[in-house]
Scaffold this active site. Structure first.
Site, short mmCIF file in Angstrom:
data_model
loop_
_atom_site.label_atom_id
_atom_site.label_comp_id
_atom_site.label_asym_id
_atom_site.label_seq_id
_atom_site.Cartn_x
_atom_site.Cartn_y
_atom_site.Cartn_z
CG HIS A 78 -0.03 6.81 5.50
ND1 HIS A 78 1.03 7.50 6.06
CD2 HIS A 78 0.37 5.52 5.40
CE1 HIS A 78 2.02 6.65 6.29
NE2 HIS A 78 1.65 5.45 5.91
CG HIS A 107 -0.72 1.23 7.27
ND1 HIS A 107 0.15 0.93 8.29
CD2 HIS A 107 -0.03 2.02 6.40
CE1 HIS A 107 1.32 1.52 8.04
NE2 HIS A 107 1.23 2.17 6.90
CD GLU A 108 -1.14 2.55 2.69
OE1 GLU A 108 -0.82 3.74 2.52
OE2 GLU A 108 -0.30 1.68 3.01
CB CYS A 136 5.04 2.32 7.52
SG CYS A 136 4.51 3.81 6.65
CG LEU A 137 6.57 1.20 1.49
CD1 LEU A 137 6.07 1.49 0.08
CD2 LEU A 137 7.66 0.14 1.48
CD GLN A 157 3.22 5.72 2.77
OE1 GLN A 157 2.22 5.19 2.30
NE2 GLN A 157 4.22 5.04 3.31
N GLY A 195 0.83 -1.19 0.00
CA GLY A 195 0.00 0.00 0.00
C GLY A 195 0.87 1.24 0.00
#
Length: 189
Positions: A153, A149-150, A107-108, A50, A45
């Site tokens: 963000h 999660h996304e 997480c990226l 991000q 994701g």
């Protein structure tokens, strides 16, 4: 084009995304670049924040994960996950369903940092897809975790905000180091 994934400490990660009112060519281009970036970083994701854009836009693809099952339903009927991936969610809304479940997340924007996070086991999702059509579905398992999660963000909420105190304390040195590195990089640009 692979975009730069911003790291913890970059201010845009704390910004709530603006609603997208039209699927314009620049938005379609951004969606394509976000998928390319997510795949290049081996993520499942990626939210617009991000990649430095405070927008209500996320991309998700859980097809590559075989050890953490996902479920998806349209109108109460189970559907094949692979046939419905990848997902583009624009201006999403979530309604929690089921009981909370705790599981590992990364997480990226937090390379090599992982922690157990408690989230709803399943959620109902309402969003616009990449073509501008309304979509509604219920999802569970890893897909529900990724969607939540996304979605966080897009609200300027990070997965570390959902960690229990003990987990966050255990990761404090790594988090502080990452944040300091990011602030140094931001000073140089």
């Amino acid at each position: 084009m692979i975009l730069k994934v911003v790291k913890y400490g970059t201010p845009v990660l704390r910004k709530k995304g603006e609603r997208i009112e039209a699927i314009t060519p620049p938005i379609k281009n951004l969606i394509g670049e976000m998928f390319e970036t997510m795949y290049a970083h081996k993520g499942i994701g990626l939210a617009a924040q991000q990649v430095g854009q405070a927008l209500q836009l996320t991309v998700i693809d859980v097809r590559g994960v075989t050890d953490r099952p996902s479920s998806m339903e349209f109108n109460g009927k189970p559907v094949d996950i692979a046939a419905n991936m990848p997902l583009v969610l624009i201006n999403p809304g979530l309604t929690p369903r089921g009981d909370p479940a705790t599981g590992p997340e990364g997480c990226l924007s937090f390379p090599e940092i992982f922690g157990d996070i408690t989230r709803e086991e399943s959620v109902d999702v309402k969003a616009i897809d990449g073509e501008g059509s309304q979509i509604r579905f219920r999802c569970g398992g890893l897909l529900a975790r990724a969607v939540q999660h996304e979605f966080d963000h897009l609200q300027g909420i990070l997965f570390i905000d959902r960690m229990d105190k003990k987990t966050k304390d255990e990761l404090r040195a790594e988090l502080d180091q990452l944040q300091a590195q990011t602030k140094e990089e931001l000073k140089r640009t």
